[in-house]
Each structure stands twice: as C-alpha cells, then as structure tokens.
Motif scaffolding. Structure first.
Motif, mmCIF file in Angstrom:
data_model
loop_
_atom_site.group_PDB
_atom_site.id
_atom_site.type_symbol
_atom_site.label_atom_id
_atom_site.label_comp_id
_atom_site.label_asym_id
_atom_site.label_seq_id
_atom_site.Cartn_x
_atom_site.Cartn_y
_atom_site.Cartn_z
ATOM 1 N N VAL A 1 -30.680 58.666 105.573
ATOM 2 C CA VAL A 1 -31.292 57.390 105.205
ATOM 3 C C VAL A 1 -32.805 57.526 105.269
ATOM 4 N N TRP B 1 -35.000 51.237 103.663
ATOM 5 C CA TRP B 1 -34.219 50.034 103.381
ATOM 6 C C TRP B 1 -35.025 49.197 102.403
ATOM 7 N N SER C 1 -29.485 50.454 101.794
ATOM 8 C CA SER C 1 -30.030 51.653 102.427
ATOM 9 C C SER C 1 -30.154 52.713 101.341
ATOM 10 N N VAL D 1 -30.421 56.508 100.499
ATOM 11 C CA VAL D 1 -30.019 57.738 101.170
ATOM 12 C C VAL D 1 -30.362 58.936 100.282
ATOM 13 N N ARG E 1 -25.649 48.322 102.943
ATOM 14 C CA ARG E 1 -25.559 48.029 104.372
ATOM 15 C C ARG E 1 -26.752 48.690 105.061
ATOM 16 N N PRO E 2 -27.378 48.004 106.021
ATOM 17 C CA PRO E 2 -28.543 48.608 106.678
ATOM 18 C C PRO E 2 -28.143 49.692 107.691
ATOM 19 N N TYR E 3 -28.828 50.825 107.615
ATOM 20 C CA TYR E 3 -28.678 51.902 108.592
ATOM 21 C C TYR E 3 -30.070 52.301 109.064
ATOM 22 N N PRO E 4 -30.193 52.737 110.317
ATOM 23 C CA PRO E 4 -31.513 53.191 110.793
ATOM 24 C C PRO E 4 -32.009 54.380 109.975
ATOM 25 N N THR F 1 -30.669 58.295 109.839
ATOM 26 C CA THR F 1 -29.225 58.440 110.057
ATOM 27 C C THR F 1 -28.625 59.378 109.020
ATOM 28 N N LEU G 1 -25.453 60.604 106.945
ATOM 29 C CA LEU G 1 -24.208 59.998 106.480
ATOM 30 C C LEU G 1 -23.490 60.932 105.523
ATOM 31 N N VAL H 1 -19.925 54.963 102.509
ATOM 32 C CA VAL H 1 -19.856 55.892 103.630
ATOM 33 C C VAL H 1 -18.407 56.243 103.931
#
Length: 293
Positions: A121, A124, A129, A131, A143-146, A149, A151, A169
């Motif tokens: 990621v 945002w 997100s 990636v 969907r929010p991911y830090p 991250t 994936l 994901v």
C-alpha cells in the motif's frame, strides 16, 4: 499469476535452521551467499516457511543480519524500495541470488483478471487504497490499509487506465498453492510446541536410516495433507547437530510425533553443510510427495 510454473503444490513442509547457521562463513560476503543457498534450497522444493530458531545464548546482531537478508530476499524485487531502507545489514544484499518464486513473477507481464499479485500500500485516495503491484503497476482496493502494508491480491478487472486494476485482498495461506516462502524467527521450544505439525523431523547422520522407514514417512506426508497439517524439518548448526541442540535445551525427541532421521546414509564426505543438507533432504521428501503418494 502471469508466468506459468510446471506444478504448484500446497505447501505442507516447513524448514527450520538455527540462528548461528552462518557461524563458519569467513566473512559477510560468504554469509550472504550462504543465505541465498539456504533460502533457494527451501524454495525450490516449495517449503512454506523458513524458520530461524533461537536456542541457548544467541547473538541478536547475528540473528538480525540473517533475518534482514532473508526478508529482503523473499520480497518481490519491485517492492524492495518501498519496504527497505539503507541498512548496514543489507549492504551486500546485491549478492543475494534472485529467488524467482511465483510471487516474484506475478506481474512480470501485464496481469489479467484472475491473476494473483503481491503488493504494498502506497497511499489512500479517499476512496481506495492504492497498492503497488509491479513497476508502474497499481491496484485499487475499496478499503483503507496502513501505508506500507503488504497484501496478496486477486486481480478483478481493468479500470480504463493502463497502469491500474481493480482487485481484492486474498489470504495467501489459503490459496492452496505455493506462492512464496515466508521467513520467521522463533525459539526452538516455541517452534516444536506448535500444534500445526503432525510430524517433526530432526536431521543428522546419527539418525535412523531413511531407507528403513521411507514408506512410513510417505504415509505420514499423505496424512498431513489429508488432515490439513504440516511437517517441520529441523536442521542443526555447523558445529552442533540438532540432536545435540535438543540435549542442550533439555528437550527430548518425543516419538512418534518426532523422528530423528539420516537422509544421506553412506555419505562420501565427513560433514554435510546445512545448505547441502536442505537440498538433499527436501529433494527426497519432494519425491515422496510427488511420486509415492
């Protein structure tokens, strides 16, 4: 994935090497090369996880050097700039031989719907997100991911942009096929207490001759696959066999869950190096999986 591999198995075999597996390497260059041999040996035969186990009084600096180089090696090349900074442990990482597992080739060509990809990621945008899944290739996840991250994704569709795809994901541990080797560090006691393993194999020339029990091992490999369990193969250090390490730690070889086996009877050299033993042992287990089951 874009590149086809001949046959990807469900990984049921994990490998464990000690924190001091590099202790006889004369310098850091040789240590890095040895790390390549160990990791590639495990990956060739589709091992799921390569554990570095600790025992006794271990050296945190040596453990970090080994782990950081392994983590760098198993990471797809196109993600390394995002995930690794300049570190003294990685100053010779350029000597690591390419791993080239399925996840490293996932976006070597332009991905298609249904392909898997490994990504990190990077931002945002308020709705998705974003990636990174390859060089100048991105996927959108609603969907929010830090940021940072890592994936594993399944590509769903194109978006109308050449460089961006819609994706979702997936749990790479549930793909049912070999995707990439993982690396982790645990204490030996913690590792052998895991309930994930129906069989733990200790390797060494003082062990039981594999020729006398290969049918039993093949049968237990089959049962592990059917029962959704795994098998752990533990190797010793350059100066201490795994049976000696067990004694040092006050551990017993608890049959029938554990077996101490010699996979290279009548060996033609005085000692077999860990990286050589990994290839020898896993090639035999791989043959059993693919031919005798």
């Amino acid at each position: 994935m874009s590149r086809k591999f001949p046959r990807l198995l469900k990984p049921i075999i994990d490998v464990a090497v000690p924190w001091n597996v590099l202790e006889e390497a004369p310098d850091e260059r040789e240590k890095v090369r040895k790390i390549s041999y160990i990791c590639r040996g495990a990956a060739i035969f589709q091992a799921g996880t390569l554990y570095v186990y600790t025992y006794g009084k271990y050296d945190p600096k040596e453990l970090r050097f080994l782990m950081r180089n392994l983590e760098y090696l198993v990471t797809p090349p196109y993600l390394r700039k995002q995930l690794f900074k300049l570190e003294p442990e990685l100053k010779l990482a350029g000597l690591l031989a390419p791993l080239r597992t399925p996840s490293h080739y996932a976006t070597k060509d332009r991905p298609k719907p249904g392909d898997y990809a490994e990504g990190v990621v990077v931002r945002w945008d308020g709705y998705y997100s974003i990636v990174k899944i390859g060089e100048n290739l991105y996927a959108k996840i609603p969907r929010p991911y830090p940021i940072g991250t890592v994936l594993t994704l399944r590509i769903e569709a194109e978006t109308g942009r050449e460089d961006t795809f819609r994706a979702h994901v997936v749990d790479k541990d549930k793909l049912g096929i070999y995707w990439n080797i993982k690396v982790e560090s645990k204490s030996l006691k913690e590792l052998i207490s895991s309930q994930d393993y129906s069989l733990i194999i200790l390797t060494g020339k003082e062990g039981k001759d594999i020729r006398t029990c290969y049918k039993e091992i093949a049968s237990r490999l089959r049962r592990a696959r059917e029962d959704d369990k795994k098998i752990l193969v533990i190797f010793g250090s350059p100066r201490m066999g795994v049976d000696q390490i067990f004694r040092e730690e006050g551990l017993e070889i608890e049959e029938p869950r554990m077996m101490f086996l010699n996979f290279i009877p009548e060996q033609g050299v005085d000692t077999v190096r860990t990286e050589e033993a990994i290839v020898a042992v896993l090639s035999i287990l791989h043959f059993m999986r693919t031919c005798l089951m």
